[in-house]
Write a protein that holds these residues in place. Sequence first.
Motif, short mmCIF file in Angstrom:
data_model
loop_
_atom_site.label_atom_id
_atom_site.label_comp_id
_atom_site.label_asym_id
_atom_site.label_seq_id
_atom_site.Cartn_x
_atom_site.Cartn_y
_atom_site.Cartn_z
N ILE A 100 1.11 -1.12 0.33
CA ILE A 100 0.35 -0.24 0.27
C ILE A 100 0.94 1.48 -0.18
N LEU A 101 1.92 1.28 0.72
CA LEU A 101 1.94 2.23 0.54
C LEU A 101 2.96 2.79 0.23
N ARG A 102 3.76 1.96 -0.69
CA ARG A 102 4.50 1.93 -2.55
C ARG A 102 3.77 1.85 -3.69
N GLN A 103 2.53 1.86 -2.83
CA GLN A 103 1.23 2.41 -4.58
C GLN A 103 1.01 3.73 -4.50
N GLU A 104 1.20 4.30 -3.23
CA GLU A 104 1.09 5.05 -2.17
C GLU A 104 1.71 6.47 -2.70
N SER A 105 3.22 6.28 -2.67
CA SER A 105 4.39 7.32 -2.83
C SER A 105 5.76 6.49 -3.02
N ASP A 106 6.74 7.19 -2.82
CA ASP A 106 8.37 6.70 -3.38
C ASP A 106 9.04 6.63 -2.15
N ILE A 107 8.26 7.04 -0.84
CA ILE A 107 9.15 6.63 0.95
C ILE A 107 9.86 5.54 0.74
N PRO A 108 11.80 5.72 1.43
CA PRO A 108 12.23 4.89 1.35
C PRO A 108 11.45 3.62 2.80
N ILE A 109 11.48 2.53 2.18
CA ILE A 109 10.92 1.66 3.36
C ILE A 109 12.21 0.51 3.14
N ILE A 110 12.65 0.20 5.12
CA ILE A 110 13.33 -0.23 4.89
C ILE A 110 13.04 -1.43 6.40
N MET A 111 12.47 -3.06 5.70
CA MET A 111 11.72 -3.73 5.48
C MET A 111 13.17 -4.88 6.58
N VAL A 112 12.28 -5.04 8.25
CA VAL A 112 12.94 -5.89 8.95
C VAL A 112 11.97 -7.29 9.60
N THR A 113 13.14 -8.15 9.18
CA THR A 113 12.71 -8.97 9.01
C THR A 113 13.26 -10.28 10.04
N ALA A 114 12.38 -11.33 10.58
CA ALA A 114 13.70 -12.12 11.27
C ALA A 114 13.69 -13.58 10.41
N LYS A 115 13.54 -13.81 9.71
CA LYS A 115 13.67 -14.84 8.21
C LYS A 115 15.05 -14.02 7.43
N THR A 116 15.91 -15.71 7.53
CA THR A 116 17.13 -15.25 6.63
C THR A 116 16.51 -15.39 5.62
N LEU A 117 15.55 -16.53 4.75
CA LEU A 117 16.24 -16.70 3.51
C LEU A 117 15.60 -16.41 2.52
N GLU A 118 16.74 -16.26 1.80
CA GLU A 118 17.04 -15.79 0.60
C GLU A 118 15.52 -15.16 0.24
N SER A 119 14.56 -15.76 -0.40
CA SER A 119 13.32 -15.63 -1.31
C SER A 119 12.18 -15.30 -0.30
N ASP A 120 12.82 -14.69 0.60
CA ASP A 120 11.51 -13.73 1.84
C ASP A 120 12.40 -12.07 1.06
N ILE A 121 13.50 -12.74 1.91
CA ILE A 121 13.98 -11.07 1.24
C ILE A 121 13.53 -10.58 -0.22
N ILE A 122 13.73 -11.67 -1.13
CA ILE A 122 13.54 -10.98 -2.30
C ILE A 122 11.93 -10.64 -2.41
N ASN A 123 11.15 -12.06 -1.71
CA ASN A 123 9.83 -11.00 -1.92
C ASN A 123 9.03 -9.76 -1.45
N GLY A 124 10.48 -9.19 -0.87
CA GLY A 124 10.06 -8.41 -0.07
C GLY A 124 10.65 -7.42 -1.26
#
Length: 232
Positions: free
Chosen positions: A69-93
């Motif tokens: 939603i945030l990306r659809q509404e603006s170009d604000i920088p987003i840093i995601m924080v996750t406990a998941k270290t799988l490459e697939s999860d990071i890629i999806n983010g």
Amino acid sequence: MPMPEKILIVEDEARIARWTQTYVENAGYECLVAYNGRDALYLARHEKPDLVVLDLMIPEMDGWTLCKILRQESDIPIIMVTAKTLESDIINGLKIGADDYVTKPFSPAELVARIEAALRRAKGRLQPTHTVKVGDIELDLSARLCHVNGKMITLTTSQFELLHFFLQHPNQVLSREQIIANVFGLDFDSFDRAVDIHIRRLRTRIEPDPSNPTYIQTVFGAGYRFCPDKEN
């Protein structure tokens, strides 16, 4: 004295939220804190933060949905924080619009460094009223506007900086390492596929047919090349 930049921290664990807020404020930023996705969306829309630090595993509206939603509404920088270290999860983010990521547990110094780097990219490093035009693509570097064939195209901060780098080096083969160093910064601790995802997202914005790109061409085994004349 300029106003401090405003950082929205989205974290459902109160202890981690307070800990993160303390370090970010000590680095000179103003902080907003939300403990769930719905409150975060409200704050993002009404307080207009300069950057969002977004934990993906939050209640009421998960981080994946909020990021979209945030990306659809603006170009604000987003840093995601996750406990998941799988490459697939990071890629999806990254696919849904995050600009960078950190994995738990992370050091406060690392998070602050990534915030600073993301804000630098968002501001740009160029003189006002500077325009770059190569072929059909024109970038207004002060207004952060992009036109392709005269049509205005909305880009995120990362997409804008990536396209600007390509425009500075037309018809040159650029390696993924060069792109990371010059666009995202050496502190962007990522991997080749993350660069590919950013380029794929940029292609969806500027290419007439993203599945058959003509502006940004893949040079297998070497990297990418920007072709302003759309030659295959």
